[in-house]
Design a protein around this motif. Structure first.
Motif, PDB file in Angstrom:
ATOM      1  N   SER A  21       6.125  -2.660   3.689  1.00  0.00           N
ATOM      2  CA  SER A  21       5.894  -3.483   2.499  1.00  0.00           C
ATOM      3  C   SER A  21       6.549  -4.852   2.585  1.00  0.00           C
ATOM      4  CB  SER A  21       6.407  -2.749   1.250  1.00  0.00           C
ATOM      5  OG  SER A  21       7.806  -2.536   1.340  1.00  0.00           O
ATOM      6  N   SER A 236      -7.029  -2.800  -3.667  1.00  0.00           N
ATOM      7  CA  SER A 236      -5.708  -3.242  -4.107  1.00  0.00           C
ATOM      8  C   SER A 236      -4.682  -2.729  -3.113  1.00  0.00           C
ATOM      9  CB  SER A 236      -5.388  -2.715  -5.508  1.00  0.00           C
ATOM     10  OG  SER A 236      -4.205  -3.312  -5.992  1.00  0.00           O
ATOM     11  N   GLY A 238      -0.545  -2.491  -2.588  1.00  0.00           N
ATOM     12  CA  GLY A 238       0.752  -2.648  -3.240  1.00  0.00           C
ATOM     13  C   GLY A 238       1.404  -1.304  -3.459  1.00  0.00           C
ATOM     14  N   LYS A 243       5.812  -2.343 -11.825  1.00  0.00           N
ATOM     15  CA  LYS A 243       5.513  -3.773 -11.937  1.00  0.00           C
ATOM     16  C   LYS A 243       4.160  -4.158 -11.349  1.00  0.00           C
ATOM     17  CE  LYS A 243       8.005  -5.198  -7.725  1.00  0.00           C
ATOM     18  NZ  LYS A 243       9.129  -6.025  -7.224  1.00  0.00           N
ATOM     19  N   LYS A 244       3.549  -3.298 -10.564  1.00  0.00           N
ATOM     20  CA  LYS A 244       2.237  -3.602  -9.992  1.00  0.00           C
ATOM     21  C   LYS A 244       1.110  -3.367 -10.984  1.00  0.00           C
ATOM     22  CE  LYS A 244       3.901  -4.648  -5.922  1.00  0.00           C
ATOM     23  NZ  LYS A 244       3.834  -6.021  -5.388  1.00  0.00           N
ATOM     24  N   TYR A 246      -0.619  -0.703 -12.009  1.00  0.00           N
ATOM     25  CA  TYR A 246      -1.759   0.145 -11.672  1.00  0.00           C
ATOM     26  C   TYR A 246      -2.215   1.012 -12.841  1.00  0.00           C
ATOM     27  CZ  TYR A 246      -1.579  -1.349  -6.846  1.00  0.00           C
ATOM     28  OH  TYR A 246      -1.637  -2.119  -5.717  1.00  0.00           O
ATOM     29  N   HIS A 266      -7.114   2.036  -2.718  1.00  0.00           N
ATOM     30  CA  HIS A 266      -5.722   1.622  -2.889  1.00  0.00           C
ATOM     31  C   HIS A 266      -4.960   1.894  -1.600  1.00  0.00           C
ATOM     32  CE1 HIS A 266      -1.401   2.382  -3.752  1.00  0.00           C
ATOM     33  NE2 HIS A 266      -1.552   1.255  -4.415  1.00  0.00           N
ATOM     34  N   LEU A 312      -4.968  -7.118  -8.403  1.00  0.00           N
ATOM     35  CA  LEU A 312      -3.563  -6.748  -8.526  1.00  0.00           C
ATOM     36  C   LEU A 312      -3.113  -7.104  -9.941  1.00  0.00           C
ATOM     37  CD1 LEU A 312      -1.131  -5.626  -6.868  1.00  0.00           C
ATOM     38  CD2 LEU A 312      -0.437  -8.004  -6.543  1.00  0.00           C
ATOM     39  N   SER A 314      -0.299  -7.245 -11.720  1.00  0.00           N
ATOM     40  CA  SER A 314       1.163  -7.369 -11.822  1.00  0.00           C
ATOM     41  C   SER A 314       1.615  -7.662 -13.258  1.00  0.00           C
ATOM     42  CB  SER A 314       1.647  -8.499 -10.912  1.00  0.00           C
ATOM     43  OG  SER A 314       1.276  -8.276  -9.571  1.00  0.00           O
ATOM     44  N   ASP A 323       6.853  -9.087  -9.924  1.00  0.00           N
ATOM     45  CA  ASP A 323       6.500  -9.664  -8.636  1.00  0.00           C
ATOM     46  C   ASP A 323       6.927 -11.124  -8.585  1.00  0.00           C
ATOM     47  OD1 ASP A 323       5.326  -7.694  -7.016  1.00  0.00           O
ATOM     48  OD2 ASP A 323       3.448  -7.801  -8.132  1.00  0.00           O
ATOM     49  N   PRO A 326       3.106 -12.222  -4.511  1.00  0.00           N
ATOM     50  CA  PRO A 326       2.783 -11.151  -3.558  1.00  0.00           C
ATOM     51  C   PRO A 326       2.014 -11.657  -2.347  1.00  0.00           C
ATOM     52  CG  PRO A 326       2.320 -10.458  -5.818  1.00  0.00           C
ATOM     53  CD  PRO A 326       2.607 -11.931  -5.855  1.00  0.00           C
ATOM     54  N   SER A 341      -5.993 -11.382 -10.530  1.00  0.00           N
ATOM     55  CA  SER A 341      -4.606 -10.997 -10.750  1.00  0.00           C
ATOM     56  C   SER A 341      -4.153 -11.492 -12.124  1.00  0.00           C
ATOM     57  CB  SER A 341      -3.709 -11.524  -9.625  1.00  0.00           C
ATOM     58  OG  SER A 341      -2.432 -10.923  -9.665  1.00  0.00           O
TER      59      SER A 341
END
Length: 431
Positions: A21, A236, A238, A243-244, A246, A266, A312, A314, A323, A326, A341
């Protein structure tokens, strides 16, 4: 190939290495090596990912794994203390640590001191400077080690390490380090406001190594979510962390009209994966989602190229974590992929709404669903935004710009003329 001398020797402290990551860190390490820097990596944790990226095989730096938990290597910690107690800054280090411990009396604070003692005792001979990636735990270990040894130290700050740290600790670190690089304008403004000397805080975008993310041939988008026989392919990338956003993305997808044809891939690990899969099943969209887990960069790149839209969602979570900018958004845009995003942190510094991508407010599932429907049903719009995003990444976010800035901060000589060419030949350009 032109010879160039090793100009600086540093020890870089980071939380874990290698990590799938954190490709932006690996990218930076290798680029600095190509500028002539000799680097030792001091990792606070052992790796947990089963795979690595190709760039990890190119990095030449030796890795020093510090005791992850002090009780696991008590003799090593004791030996570190025995050597560190003779160092010129030992008393000052203990005084500063005690001040910190009184405000944060946690086991982690004790662990940071123990790791710093070991690091100070085991630093490679000739180390000229300490450098930390992330301003929380790694910077604490680096700071204590710098106090012990008298070496200068600097750091890079990113996202969680800034926004979940106490302001007292940020102020004191900013007062002691030589310089700090941070990757978004929002971070830069906030940290400059805390620093006694704002000139120590520098905005340095991570950027993208465009040799590794070479642009594919431009192909117009054709898939339309109104045509059920060929669903639009969403992707996507992450970690499955709060915080993402999803959970917001799944709610937004579930709110789309039933006849809207899409499928989502994903990529990423993370502690919330099981919960997200359960949420998808409960919303009745589980069959439309493929969860691939963490993958090496080559496979991620293939997935970008097979997709039609990157998303994404976020957001800022309760503890302030968020984030920064990213890198996955830059990666997707480098492939001409339209990105959807949110407006938090540094994302609007990369994506210009309705010009180089599409932005909605964070934690706003209805707005996200509306944006998804527009983009899923308009392949020409996705094509236009994807091409504009690709041009912006190439013009503004080339990694070499940021490495030039870091090299100047490290007082490195200018890069040899053939450095970038050698790197391109070495990595093959088609990753």
């Amino acid at each position: 190939m032109k010879e160039y001398r090793l100009s600086r020797q540093i020890t870089l402290v980071l939380k874990g290495y290698p990590r799938l990551s954190e490709t932006f860190i690996a990218q930076e390490i290798r680029a600095l090596e190509l500028r002539g820097m000799k680097i030792t990596l001091a990792s606070l944790r052992h790796p947990t990912d089963k795979a690595t990226h190709p760039i990890h095989d190119e990095i030449q730096a030796q890795v020093l794994y510090l005791p992850e938990y002090l009780h696991q290597e008590p003799l090593r910690v004791l030996k570190g203390w025995w050597q560190a107690r003779r160092m010129p800054g030992y008393r000052t280090c203990l005084q500063r640590w005690w001040q910190d411990f009184r405000r944060d009396s946690s086991r982690n604070r004790l662990r940071r001191l123990g790791q710093a003692l070991v690091l100070a005792a085991e630093l490679p001979p000739g180390t000229e400077q300490l450098y930390a990636h992330f301003l929380h735990t790694p910077a604490s270990v680096t700071r204590y080690c710098a106090l012990l040894t008298g070496l200068p130290w600097s750091a890079s700050a990113h996202a969680k390490d800034i926004w979940t740290s106490d302001t007292w600790e940020l102020r004191e670190k900013l007062a002691e380090l030589a310089w700090l690089a941070t990757c978004t304008g929002a971070n830069h403004d906030y940290l400059q406001g805390l620093a006694a000397d704002p000139s120590r805080v520098h905005l340095v975008y991570h950027g993208l190594d465009l040799r590794r993310f070479s642009a594919p041939p431009g192909v117009p988008q054709l898939r339309d979510a109104r045509q059920s026989q060929d669903p639009v392919r969403l992707i996507s990338v992450g970690r499955a962390v709060a915080k993402k956003g999803y959970d917001d993305l799944l709610n937004a997808l579930a709110a789309l009209p039933a006849d809207c044809a899409w499928q989502l891939t994903h990529i990423g690990g993370g502690p919330l994966l099981s919960r997200l899969k359960q949420q998808a099943e409960a919303l009745g969209i589980g069959e439309r989602i493929q969860w691939l887990g963490a993958l090496p960069q080559t496979e991620v790149l293939e997935s970008y190229r097979a997709s039609d839209l990157f998303v994404l969602a976020s957001k800022i979570v309760d503890d302030g974590d968020r984030d920064g900018l990213p890198n996955v958004l830059m990666e997707a845009q480098s492939q001409g992929l339209c990105c959807l995003s949110t407006t938090i942190s540094g994302i609007p510094e990369l994506i210009e709404h309705q010009h180089t991508g599409w932005l909605v407010g964070p934690a706003d599932s209805p707005a996200l669903s509306d944006a998804l429907q527009q983009l899923l049903q308009n392949p020409a719009l996705r094509t236009r935004l994807g091409q504009a995003g690709q041009q912006r990444v190439q013009q503004v976010f080339d990694v070499e710009r940021g490495i030039d800035q870091l090299a100047a901060l490290f007082d490195l000589p200018e890069a040899p003329a053939d450095t970038s060419t050698a790197a391109a030949q070495h990595c093959g350009c088609d990753h």
